[in-house]
Design a protein around this motif. Sequence first.
Motif, PDB file in Angstrom:
ATOM      1  N   ARG A   2       0.835  -1.191   0.000  1.00 54.73           N
ATOM      2  CA  ARG A   2       0.000   0.000   0.000  1.00 54.73           C
ATOM      3  C   ARG A   2       0.875   1.248   0.000  1.00 54.73           C
ATOM      4  NH1 ARG A   2      -2.926   3.199   3.713  1.00 54.73           N
ATOM      5  NH2 ARG A   2      -1.870   2.209   5.458  1.00 54.73           N
ATOM      6  N   SER A   3       0.522   2.240  -0.809  1.00 50.68           N
ATOM      7  CA  SER A   3       1.307   3.470  -0.889  1.00 50.68           C
ATOM      8  C   SER A   3       1.357   4.172   0.466  1.00 50.68           C
ATOM      9  CB  SER A   3       0.703   4.417  -1.936  1.00 50.68           C
ATOM     10  OG  SER A   3       1.333   5.688  -1.871  1.00 50.68           O
ATOM     11  N   PRO A   4       2.523   4.743   0.830  1.00 50.11           N
ATOM     12  CA  PRO A   4       2.623   5.479   2.094  1.00 50.11           C
ATOM     13  C   PRO A   4       2.031   6.890   2.028  1.00 50.11           C
ATOM     14  CG  PRO A   4       4.731   5.506   0.975  1.00 50.11           C
ATOM     15  CD  PRO A   4       3.831   4.605   0.153  1.00 50.11           C
ATOM     16  N   ILE A   5       1.665   7.372   0.840  1.00 55.65           N
ATOM     17  CA  ILE A   5       1.242   8.759   0.713  1.00 55.65           C
ATOM     18  C   ILE A   5      -0.065   9.054   1.462  1.00 55.65           C
ATOM     19  CG2 ILE A   5       0.564  10.572  -0.924  1.00 55.65           C
ATOM     20  CD1 ILE A   5       2.610   9.425  -2.861  1.00 55.65           C
ATOM     21  N   PRO A   6      -1.118   8.189   1.362  1.00 53.43           N
ATOM     22  CA  PRO A   6      -2.308   8.460   2.183  1.00 53.43           C
ATOM     23  C   PRO A   6      -2.003   8.507   3.678  1.00 53.43           C
ATOM     24  CG  PRO A   6      -2.831   6.893   0.460  1.00 53.43           C
ATOM     25  CD  PRO A   6      -1.346   7.042   0.452  1.00 53.43           C
ATOM     26  N   GLU A 345       7.210   8.955  -6.275  1.00 57.75           N
ATOM     27  CA  GLU A 345       5.800   8.565  -6.194  1.00 57.75           C
ATOM     28  C   GLU A 345       5.472   7.518  -7.240  1.00 57.75           C
ATOM     29  OE1 GLU A 345       1.727   8.328  -7.316  1.00 57.75           O
ATOM     30  OE2 GLU A 345       3.201   9.412  -8.536  1.00 57.75           O
ATOM     31  N   HIS A 346       6.024   7.658  -8.445  1.00 53.86           N
ATOM     32  CA  HIS A 346       5.799   6.652  -9.488  1.00 53.86           C
ATOM     33  C   HIS A 346       6.332   5.288  -9.053  1.00 53.86           C
ATOM     34  CE1 HIS A 346       4.065   8.630 -12.994  1.00 53.86           C
ATOM     35  NE2 HIS A 346       4.772   9.696 -12.716  1.00 53.86           N
ATOM     36  N   VAL A 347       7.494   5.296  -8.407  1.00 55.14           N
ATOM     37  CA  VAL A 347       8.109   4.032  -7.990  1.00 55.14           C
ATOM     38  C   VAL A 347       7.260   3.343  -6.923  1.00 55.14           C
ATOM     39  CG1 VAL A 347      10.124   2.982  -6.901  1.00 55.14           C
ATOM     40  CG2 VAL A 347      10.430   4.802  -8.599  1.00 55.14           C
ATOM     41  N   VAL A 348       6.860   4.088  -5.878  1.00 56.22           N
ATOM     42  CA  VAL A 348       6.085   3.439  -4.814  1.00 56.22           C
ATOM     43  C   VAL A 348       4.710   3.027  -5.316  1.00 56.22           C
ATOM     44  CG1 VAL A 348       7.324   4.660  -2.996  1.00 56.22           C
ATOM     45  CG2 VAL A 348       5.219   5.634  -3.865  1.00 56.22           C
TER      46      VAL A 348
END
Length: 425
Positions: A2-6, A345-348
């Motif tokens: 899961r992306s860490p951004i949220p 961001e593209h990588v994660v």
Amino acid sequence: MRSPIPDYLTDALRSVAADTSGATADYIPELAQADPDRLAAALCTVDGHVYSAGDADVEFSIQSISKPFVYALALADRGFDEVLSKVWVEPSGDSFNQISLEPESGRPRNPMINAGALVATSLSGPPGAGADQRFERIVDGLSAFAGRRLEVDEAVYESELHHAYRNRALANMLRAHDIIAEDPLVAVAGYTRQCSLLVTTDDLAVMAATLANRGVNPVTGRPVVSAPVVRQVLSVMSTCGMYDGAGDWMTRVGVPAKSGVSGGLIGALPGQAGIATFSPRLDRHGNSVRGVDLFQRFTADMGMHLMDVPGTAREAIADRYVDGDGPDAIEVIELQGDLRFAAAEHVVREFEVRPPVTSSILLDLARIGTIDDVGRRMLLEAVRRLTIDGHEVFVLDPDQVLPDPDPGTGGRITVVDDRGQVRQR
């Protein structure tokens, strides 16, 4: 993975939630009744991926955040020469509702203050358009920026129009100088209606990302305005978007921005992302208190200051393939270019959308030029989460471009040299 951004956005909201300073816009009764504890943040990348946290789907009136978008429509509809002859682009140093006109011509100093915004509204649509046709053009245009049909909050419109005494004075002065050609009351009604369009924080992030994406809505893929129009709008947002606080904003935050008295705040970082926040309590400039704090954190954490000039960008992922068979197989991800926020961001996101298919993963950094601090932290957080998901992560880093490769609690990383020898574990 899961992306860490949220999670990052949620943590950012948590960090400012206790700040209850400021107040809602009490000079507009409907806005004074807004829930002051509403809080949201959203980020939309230039390829249309939206991340958000908090009350990001709650609707509120767009207010002055409509100004840069209507200015863009006026430029697109009437051309630069006509628009610039009616409204200039110099910072006023005044608050949003001040009478800030050139002494001789009566031309407003910029389109971000109310006087200039009234002019931009009057210049939207084709020459000779009536009030209804012009407003329909504005609704269509702002809806194209948002990627969905926007509607007017009639209660906010009526409340705001009933108290628009200062805007009526501005419109009368503009009419006296022949800057606008229509009845001042009609001009004020059209502008007030424009400010009463309902949006969400997610909508605003997409709208800002459309500016960041050279005028193409990154979610719908549809062009809204041309790249030269976007350049003009972002330039004016940089110098005038935050009114008498614009200089302080650009030095501390460094993102072309626009605020609204309902508590919204947007920023457009060219080539990277659109950002939006929502929190109704305002400071003395009319800007969201917690929104400003959030943007300061975003700049500090994500390296988004406009003057932090990135190197030439390329696709971050050069190749991805599986080497070997069975239990010895390893999935190789070759990265390239300079790893800043947008590339990281593209990588994660790649790991979130296409989870690794092998237990072992190799991140090949041999073609990476530089990794800034936010790129390093995002890459190492991805490594930590991949480890927690059960993967063994190796990093090929012959030029040692990844400083201090510690993924933190629960993470594990093995750094190897270009001969496959373990350099650091």
